[in-house]
Scaffold this motif. Structure first.
Motif, PDB file in Angstrom:
ATOM      1  N   UNK A   1      62.817  74.065 -32.035  1.00  0.00           N
ATOM      2  CA  UNK A   1      62.805  75.059 -33.105  1.00  0.00           C
ATOM      3  C   UNK A   1      61.700  74.664 -34.087  1.00  0.00           C
ATOM      4  N   UNK A   2      60.917  75.625 -34.463  1.00  0.00           N
ATOM      5  CA  UNK A   2      59.850  75.375 -35.429  1.00  0.00           C
ATOM      6  C   UNK A   2      60.155  76.147 -36.708  1.00  0.00           C
ATOM      7  N   UNK A   3      59.324  75.956 -37.677  1.00  0.00           N
ATOM      8  CA  UNK A   3      59.554  76.516 -39.007  1.00  0.00           C
ATOM      9  C   UNK A   3      59.790  78.029 -38.958  1.00  0.00           C
ATOM     10  N   UNK A   4      58.945  78.758 -38.267  1.00  0.00           N
ATOM     11  CA  UNK A   4      59.059  80.216 -38.246  1.00  0.00           C
ATOM     12  C   UNK A   4      59.587  80.770 -36.922  1.00  0.00           C
ATOM     13  N   UNK A   5      59.755  79.898 -35.881  1.00  0.00           N
ATOM     14  CA  UNK A   5      60.187  80.375 -34.564  1.00  0.00           C
ATOM     15  C   UNK A   5      61.484  79.676 -34.143  1.00  0.00           C
ATOM     16  N   UNK A   6      62.399  80.403 -33.495  1.00  0.00           N
ATOM     17  CA  UNK A   6      63.629  79.776 -33.022  1.00  0.00           C
ATOM     18  C   UNK A   6      63.349  78.992 -31.716  1.00  0.00           C
ATOM     19  N   UNK A   7      64.274  78.094 -31.325  1.00  0.00           N
ATOM     20  CA  UNK A   7      64.163  77.358 -30.056  1.00  0.00           C
ATOM     21  C   UNK A   7      64.396  78.323 -28.895  1.00  0.00           C
ATOM     22  N   UNK A   8      63.711  78.078 -27.790  1.00  0.00           N
ATOM     23  CA  UNK A   8      63.923  78.947 -26.614  1.00  0.00           C
ATOM     24  C   UNK A   8      63.688  78.144 -25.330  1.00  0.00           C
ATOM     25  N   UNK A   9      64.278  78.636 -24.207  1.00  0.00           N
ATOM     26  CA  UNK A   9      64.145  78.026 -22.878  1.00  0.00           C
ATOM     27  C   UNK A   9      63.351  78.966 -21.984  1.00  0.00           C
ATOM     28  N   UNK A  10      62.516  78.356 -21.117  1.00  0.00           N
ATOM     29  CA  UNK A  10      61.773  79.150 -20.138  1.00  0.00           C
ATOM     30  C   UNK A  10      61.941  78.504 -18.763  1.00  0.00           C
ATOM     31  N   UNK A  11      62.016  79.324 -17.767  1.00  0.00           N
ATOM     32  CA  UNK A  11      62.065  78.851 -16.379  1.00  0.00           C
ATOM     33  C   UNK A  11      61.092  79.683 -15.568  1.00  0.00           C
ATOM     34  N   UNK A  12      60.409  79.009 -14.644  1.00  0.00           N
ATOM     35  CA  UNK A  12      59.486  79.715 -13.752  1.00  0.00           C
ATOM     36  C   UNK A  12      59.644  79.134 -12.354  1.00  0.00           C
ATOM     37  N   UNK A  13      59.673  79.999 -11.373  1.00  0.00           N
ATOM     38  CA  UNK A  13      59.821  79.585  -9.974  1.00  0.00           C
ATOM     39  C   UNK A  13      58.778  80.359  -9.170  1.00  0.00           C
ATOM     40  N   UNK A  14      58.133  79.635  -8.250  1.00  0.00           N
ATOM     41  CA  UNK A  14      57.095  80.274  -7.450  1.00  0.00           C
ATOM     42  C   UNK A  14      57.164  79.722  -6.028  1.00  0.00           C
ATOM     43  N   UNK A  15      57.059  80.611  -5.053  1.00  0.00           N
ATOM     44  CA  UNK A  15      57.012  80.233  -3.642  1.00  0.00           C
ATOM     45  C   UNK A  15      55.790  80.911  -3.049  1.00  0.00           C
ATOM     46  N   UNK A  16      54.964  80.113  -2.354  1.00  0.00           N
ATOM     47  CA  UNK A  16      53.752  80.639  -1.719  1.00  0.00           C
ATOM     48  C   UNK A  16      53.849  80.438  -0.213  1.00  0.00           C
ATOM     49  N   UNK A  17      53.373  81.401   0.541  1.00  0.00           N
ATOM     50  CA  UNK A  17      53.300  81.312   1.982  1.00  0.00           C
ATOM     51  C   UNK A  17      52.038  82.040   2.417  1.00  0.00           C
ATOM     52  N   UNK A  18      51.225  81.363   3.217  1.00  0.00           N
ATOM     53  CA  UNK A  18      50.018  82.025   3.715  1.00  0.00           C
ATOM     54  C   UNK A  18      49.841  81.706   5.195  1.00  0.00           C
ATOM     55  N   UNK A  19      49.314  82.661   5.909  1.00  0.00           N
ATOM     56  CA  UNK A  19      49.049  82.533   7.329  1.00  0.00           C
ATOM     57  C   UNK A  19      47.603  82.960   7.554  1.00  0.00           C
ATOM     58  N   UNK A  20      46.827  82.103   8.214  1.00  0.00           N
ATOM     59  CA  UNK A  20      45.429  82.431   8.488  1.00  0.00           C
ATOM     60  C   UNK A  20      45.133  82.151   9.956  1.00  0.00           C
ATOM     61  N   UNK A  21      44.357  83.038  10.550  1.00  0.00           N
ATOM     62  CA  UNK A  21      43.979  82.852  11.941  1.00  0.00           C
ATOM     63  C   UNK A  21      42.601  83.441  12.152  1.00  0.00           C
ATOM     64  N   UNK A  22      41.704  82.618  12.686  1.00  0.00           N
ATOM     65  CA  UNK A  22      40.352  83.085  12.998  1.00  0.00           C
ATOM     66  C   UNK A  22      40.346  83.682  14.393  1.00  0.00           C
ATOM     67  N   UNK A  23      39.936  84.925  14.492  1.00  0.00           N
ATOM     68  CA  UNK A  23      39.755  85.521  15.807  1.00  0.00           C
ATOM     69  C   UNK A  23      38.499  84.920  16.421  1.00  0.00           C
ATOM     70  N   UNK A  24      38.598  84.580  17.676  1.00  0.00           N
ATOM     71  CA  UNK A  24      37.490  83.915  18.355  1.00  0.00           C
ATOM     72  C   UNK A  24      36.582  84.946  19.031  1.00  0.00           C
TER      73      UNK A  24
END
Length: 170
Positions: free
Chosen positions: A80-103
């Motif tokens: 908590x700061x002088x002019x702002x109340x205390x707060x909680x944040x949560x962030x979740x991230x999942x990445x998936x990538x598939x790459x294939x070079x055509x020959x």
């Protein structure tokens, strides 16, 4: 008249193990996989073949699809700061990538062919080294045996001459 079964063809001298053909005690007492005692099995297992086999596997893998995955999560709590109340944040991230070079142009196919050809060349080179090594060891061994026999003949000749001279008072 009953027909006799055909006799199996005699085994060719080239198909026999050279250390068995000469029936030499010194050669017979060594390891059956590495006939002469001077020839060590470790000399017959070069690492280059293993390297070439690994390179074939790596080259094949380059043409396969690539899958990347990742996950990230964080929780944050601000005070908590002088002019702002205390707060909680949560962030979740999942990445998936598939790459294939055509020959399209055969890059991976040619790389596989090259790696396989390199492996075969290495295996043939190994066979040539083994053949040369075994023939050199066999030739050196039989040359040594010949020299031993010549030395024995010389000793007998010397002993015979000494006996002859002793009996005649030369």
């Amino acid at each position: 008249m009953p027909q006799e079964a055909p006799q199996p063809a005699a085994e060719s001298l080239g198909d026999q193990k050279w250390w068995e053909v000469f029936q030499d005690k010194q050669l017979s007492r060594s390891d059956p996989h590495c006939p002469p005692a001077e020839l060590r099995c470790s000399a017959l297992r070069p690492l280059r073949i293993l390297e070439a086999q690994a390179q074939v596997g790596i080259t094949r893998a380059e043409g396969l699809p690539t899958i990347n995955a990742g996950a990230q999560s964080f929780d944050q709590r601000s005070a908590r700061q002088k002019f702002f109340p205390a707060f909680d944040t949560s962030a979740h991230q999942v990445d998936l990538s598939l790459a294939w070079d055509l020959d399209f142009w055969g890059k991976y196919r040619r790389a596989n062919e090259s790696a396989r050809a390199s492996l075969l060349a290495t295996q043939w080179a190994r066979e040539a080294v083994i053949s040369t090594l075994v023939s050199d060891v066999a030739a050196a061994y039989f040359q040594l045996r010949e020299l031993d026999l010549q030395l024995e003949i010389s000793r007998r000749t010397l002993a015979s001459r000494q006996d002859r001279c002793n009996s005649r008072d030369c």
